[in-house]
Design a protein around this motif. Sequence first.
Motif, short mmCIF file in Angstrom:
data_model
loop_
_atom_site.label_atom_id
_atom_site.label_comp_id
_atom_site.label_asym_id
_atom_site.label_seq_id
_atom_site.Cartn_x
_atom_site.Cartn_y
_atom_site.Cartn_z
N LEU A 99 10.95 -11.32 -2.71
CA LEU A 99 12.34 -10.92 -2.80
C LEU A 99 12.91 -10.30 -1.60
N GLU A 100 12.02 -10.24 -0.48
CA GLU A 100 12.48 -9.81 0.79
C GLU A 100 13.13 -10.92 1.63
N ASP A 101 14.57 -10.92 1.74
CA ASP A 101 15.17 -11.86 2.46
C ASP A 101 15.45 -11.75 3.91
N ASP A 102 14.96 -10.65 4.59
CA ASP A 102 14.78 -10.33 6.14
C ASP A 102 13.60 -10.66 6.49
N ASP A 103 13.55 -11.66 7.65
CA ASP A 103 12.05 -12.31 8.16
C ASP A 103 11.38 -11.10 8.83
N PHE A 104 12.30 -10.03 9.63
CA PHE A 104 11.36 -9.00 10.00
C PHE A 104 10.50 -8.13 9.01
N LEU A 105 11.24 -7.72 8.17
CA LEU A 105 10.67 -7.12 7.09
C LEU A 105 9.66 -7.66 6.36
N GLN A 106 9.97 -9.01 5.91
CA GLN A 106 8.87 -10.08 5.26
C GLN A 106 7.51 -10.03 6.28
N ASP A 107 7.87 -10.18 7.29
CA ASP A 107 6.70 -10.14 8.11
C ASP A 107 5.63 -8.96 7.93
N LEU A 108 6.40 -7.73 7.88
CA LEU A 108 5.51 -6.43 7.50
C LEU A 108 4.92 -6.64 6.06
N TRP A 109 5.43 -7.28 5.26
CA TRP A 109 4.99 -7.50 4.10
C TRP A 109 3.68 -8.39 4.00
N ALA A 110 3.65 -9.57 4.95
CA ALA A 110 2.64 -10.36 5.24
C ALA A 110 1.49 -9.55 5.91
N GLN A 111 1.82 -8.66 6.94
CA GLN A 111 0.86 -7.98 7.48
C GLN A 111 0.32 -7.04 6.51
N LEU A 112 0.91 -6.38 5.73
CA LEU A 112 0.19 -5.51 4.86
C LEU A 112 -0.58 -6.18 3.74
N LEU A 113 -0.13 -7.48 3.42
CA LEU A 113 -0.94 -8.17 2.49
C LEU A 113 -2.16 -8.76 3.29
N VAL A 114 -1.98 -9.32 4.46
CA VAL A 114 -3.36 -9.69 5.02
C VAL A 114 -4.27 -8.67 5.47
N ASN A 115 -3.91 -7.28 5.70
CA ASN A 115 -4.68 -6.18 5.96
C ASN A 115 -5.26 -5.88 4.75
N ALA A 116 -4.84 -5.83 3.62
CA ALA A 116 -5.28 -5.62 2.20
C ALA A 116 -6.47 -6.49 1.93
N VAL A 117 -6.43 -7.61 2.24
CA VAL A 117 -7.31 -8.66 1.69
C VAL A 117 -8.42 -8.90 2.82
N ASN A 118 -8.39 -8.25 3.96
CA ASN A 118 -9.34 -8.52 5.04
C ASN A 118 -10.13 -6.90 5.25
N CYS A 119 -11.31 -7.15 4.60
CA CYS A 119 -12.36 -6.09 4.46
C CYS A 119 -12.84 -5.22 5.77
N ALA A 120 -12.52 -5.83 6.95
CA ALA A 120 -12.67 -5.51 8.30
C ALA A 120 -11.59 -4.71 8.62
N SER A 121 -10.29 -4.69 8.13
CA SER A 121 -9.30 -3.96 8.46
C SER A 121 -9.28 -2.84 8.62
N GLY A 122 -10.08 -1.65 7.83
CA GLY A 122 -9.98 -0.57 7.75
C GLY A 122 -8.75 -0.14 6.83
N ILE A 123 -8.08 -0.68 6.35
CA ILE A 123 -6.77 -0.58 5.76
C ILE A 123 -7.14 -0.31 4.01
N SER A 124 -6.78 0.68 3.59
CA SER A 124 -6.94 0.79 2.27
C SER A 124 -5.46 0.88 1.40
N LEU A 125 -5.26 -0.27 0.73
CA LEU A 125 -3.95 -0.42 0.36
C LEU A 125 -3.13 0.66 -0.74
N GLN A 126 -2.24 1.28 -0.49
CA GLN A 126 -1.83 2.19 -1.51
C GLN A 126 -0.64 2.13 -2.09
N ARG A 127 -0.33 2.65 -3.20
CA ARG A 127 0.90 2.02 -3.99
C ARG A 127 2.13 2.49 -3.20
N ALA A 128 1.96 3.68 -2.56
CA ALA A 128 3.12 4.29 -1.49
C ALA A 128 3.36 3.71 -0.63
#
Length: 234
Positions: A99-128
């Motif tokens: 639903l995000e219509d701003d490209d800069f913000l959607q890129d942050l969503w994409a990065q959060l998504l990719v980090n979440a599905v990369n087991c080597a990222s060290g990132i644990s996805l939080q609802r917050a």
Amino acid sequence: MDTEDQISETAKAVQEVAKTTVKAIDAGEKFGGFISRFISGPLEQGMGIFEDKLKYMRWERQVRLMQRADQLLKEIGLDKPTRTIPLKLAVPLLEAASLEDDDFLQDLWAQLLVNAVNCASGISLQRAYIAMLEQLTPLEAALLEKIYSLPYSETQHNGVVVGKLPQEASIGKDDDKEDDLSDPSDDVKLALANLTRLGCIVIQKSWGGGELFKKVNPTLLGRSFVEACTLKTR
């Protein structure tokens, strides 16, 4: 509860659902009529234009999200995710990101998504993280980027001088005097206030409890959030 009571309760529930559905239909028809007044066409045409536009916009943003996620995966040397996201997190993340219509913000969503599905990222996805990113404006995201580009070990206690944001931020000093520091613009102040509400930063206070916007302090939550939205290599 006996059978008659159960039937009665079920009937009431059905009636409430029916009432809600009727209200939704009425609201949709009213909006269709509103649109038709501005396009000089029938109600059906107005609703059709509105619904088609929403569907197209949603589809367009979904396509961009998929393309960006695939590009980012390739950038870190992956051809597919190495772990999955729990459904209770995947649904709100993908819904908000599409639903995000701003490209800069959607890129942050994409990065959060990719980090979440990369087991080597060290990132644990939080609802917050999802809730926080949903409530950011492009300006607020840019301010966070500036603030957290500085060494956390130094800014944690010395603070960050923010008078020149969004152009630049600098590490505070122990001997900083309030009168020697400048205030940021009003729009930056408002953005900093919202970032404080979200727990991303802490605004310093006067002895009387008033907000001082010349220096802010980073938070553990803010640092973790920014790291989660920053692409991690394998």
